[in-house]
Write a protein that holds these residues in place. Structure first.
Motif, PDB file in Angstrom:
ATOM      1  N   GLN A 111       0.767  -1.556  -0.464  1.00 41.96           N
ATOM      2  CA  GLN A 111      -0.104   0.088  -0.362  1.00 41.96           C
ATOM      3  C   GLN A 111       0.781   1.199  -0.205  1.00 41.96           C
ATOM      4  O   GLN A 111       1.519   1.429   0.681  1.00 41.96           O
ATOM      5  N   ALA A 112       1.138   1.650  -0.909  1.00 43.05           N
ATOM      6  CA  ALA A 112       1.272   3.424  -0.995  1.00 43.05           C
ATOM      7  C   ALA A 112       0.558   4.427  -0.448  1.00 43.05           C
ATOM      8  O   ALA A 112      -0.678   4.585  -0.494  1.00 43.05           O
ATOM      9  N   PRO A 113       1.389   5.483  -0.289  1.00 48.68           N
ATOM     10  CA  PRO A 113       0.329   6.543   0.041  1.00 48.68           C
ATOM     11  C   PRO A 113      -0.837   7.509  -0.579  1.00 48.68           C
ATOM     12  O   PRO A 113      -0.675   7.404  -1.936  1.00 48.68           O
ATOM     13  N   THR A 160       8.298   1.563  -3.511  1.00 46.63           N
ATOM     14  CA  THR A 160       7.114   2.120  -2.738  1.00 46.63           C
ATOM     15  C   THR A 160       6.328   1.574  -2.058  1.00 46.63           C
ATOM     16  O   THR A 160       5.625   2.819  -2.596  1.00 46.63           O
ATOM     17  N   ALA A 161       6.521   1.996  -0.741  1.00 44.59           N
ATOM     18  CA  ALA A 161       4.849   1.490   0.107  1.00 44.59           C
ATOM     19  C   ALA A 161       5.337   0.376   1.116  1.00 44.59           C
ATOM     20  O   ALA A 161       6.795   0.063   0.857  1.00 44.59           O
ATOM     21  N   GLN A 182       1.930  -6.661  10.770  1.00 43.24           N
ATOM     22  CA  GLN A 182       1.613  -4.843  10.754  1.00 43.24           C
ATOM     23  C   GLN A 182       2.092  -4.050   9.678  1.00 43.24           C
ATOM     24  O   GLN A 182       2.340  -3.200   9.811  1.00 43.24           O
ATOM     25  N   GLY A 183       3.273  -4.959   8.661  1.00 39.61           N
ATOM     26  CA  GLY A 183       3.585  -4.207   7.672  1.00 39.61           C
ATOM     27  C   GLY A 183       5.452  -3.308   7.830  1.00 39.61           C
ATOM     28  O   GLY A 183       5.351  -3.216   9.011  1.00 39.61           O
ATOM     29  N   THR A 184       5.808  -3.500   6.319  1.00 46.28           N
ATOM     30  CA  THR A 184       7.102  -3.369   6.573  1.00 46.28           C
ATOM     31  C   THR A 184       7.635  -2.171   5.502  1.00 46.28           C
ATOM     32  O   THR A 184       6.593  -2.196   4.113  1.00 46.28           O
ATOM     33  N   GLN A 185       8.408  -0.729   6.149  1.00 46.24           N
ATOM     34  CA  GLN A 185       8.044   0.000   5.030  1.00 46.24           C
ATOM     35  C   GLN A 185       8.617  -0.524   3.870  1.00 46.24           C
ATOM     36  O   GLN A 185      10.442  -0.729   4.140  1.00 46.24           O
ATOM     37  N   VAL A 186       9.246  -0.241   2.616  1.00 44.61           N
ATOM     38  CA  VAL A 186      10.213   0.419   1.344  1.00 44.61           C
ATOM     39  C   VAL A 186      10.411   1.087   0.757  1.00 44.61           C
ATOM     40  O   VAL A 186       9.027   1.694   0.517  1.00 44.61           O
TER      41      VAL A 186
END
Length: 125
Positions: free
Chosen positions: A39-41, A91-92, A117-121
């Motif tokens: 999920q991207a902004p 990027t997401a 919970q997700g991890t930022q790339v």
């Protein structure tokens, strides 16, 4: 209590690589198909890749086909996402999901009953 914990995210340059991991606990891992979404902004969560319970069936989004590789190790209760030739559009926040309903890999968000919970790339160009 089911837990999915992603790791391996971070900052990479365009053309570089990252390897994401998702460690599962509290469930019988071999009975779940697993998927990666991102999920991207300002955008909806989208399908990236999925793998069947036994690892013999795999599906990819067209945008990552040939660059990303999903795999799993049922002995370690872990699913991986190897990301090569990264682009800025990768990027997401990346999430792993567990699907108890279908043996085959699903591209459908609603098929996944558990999420990490997700991890930022972040990919810099």
């Amino acid at each position: 209590q089911v837990q999915l914990v992603e790791s391996g995210g971070g900052l990479a340059q365009a053309g570089g690589s990252l390897r994401l991991s998702c460690a599962a606990s509290g469930l019988t891992f071999r009975l779940y198909a697993m998927g990666w979404f991102r999920q991207a902004p300002g955008k909806e969560r989208e399908f990236v890749a999925a793998i069947s319970r036994g690892g013999d069936s795999i599906s990819y989004a067209d945008s990552v086909k040939g660059r990303f590789q999903i795999s799993r190790d049922n002995a370690k209760n872990t699913v991986y996402l190897q990301m090569n030739s990264l682009k800025s559009e990768d990027t997401a926040v990346y999430y792993c999901g567990a699907d108890r309903t279908f043996a085959a890999p699903s591209k459908t968000l609603g098929a996944y009953g558990y999420w990490g919970q997700g991890t930022q790339v972040t990919v810099s160009s």
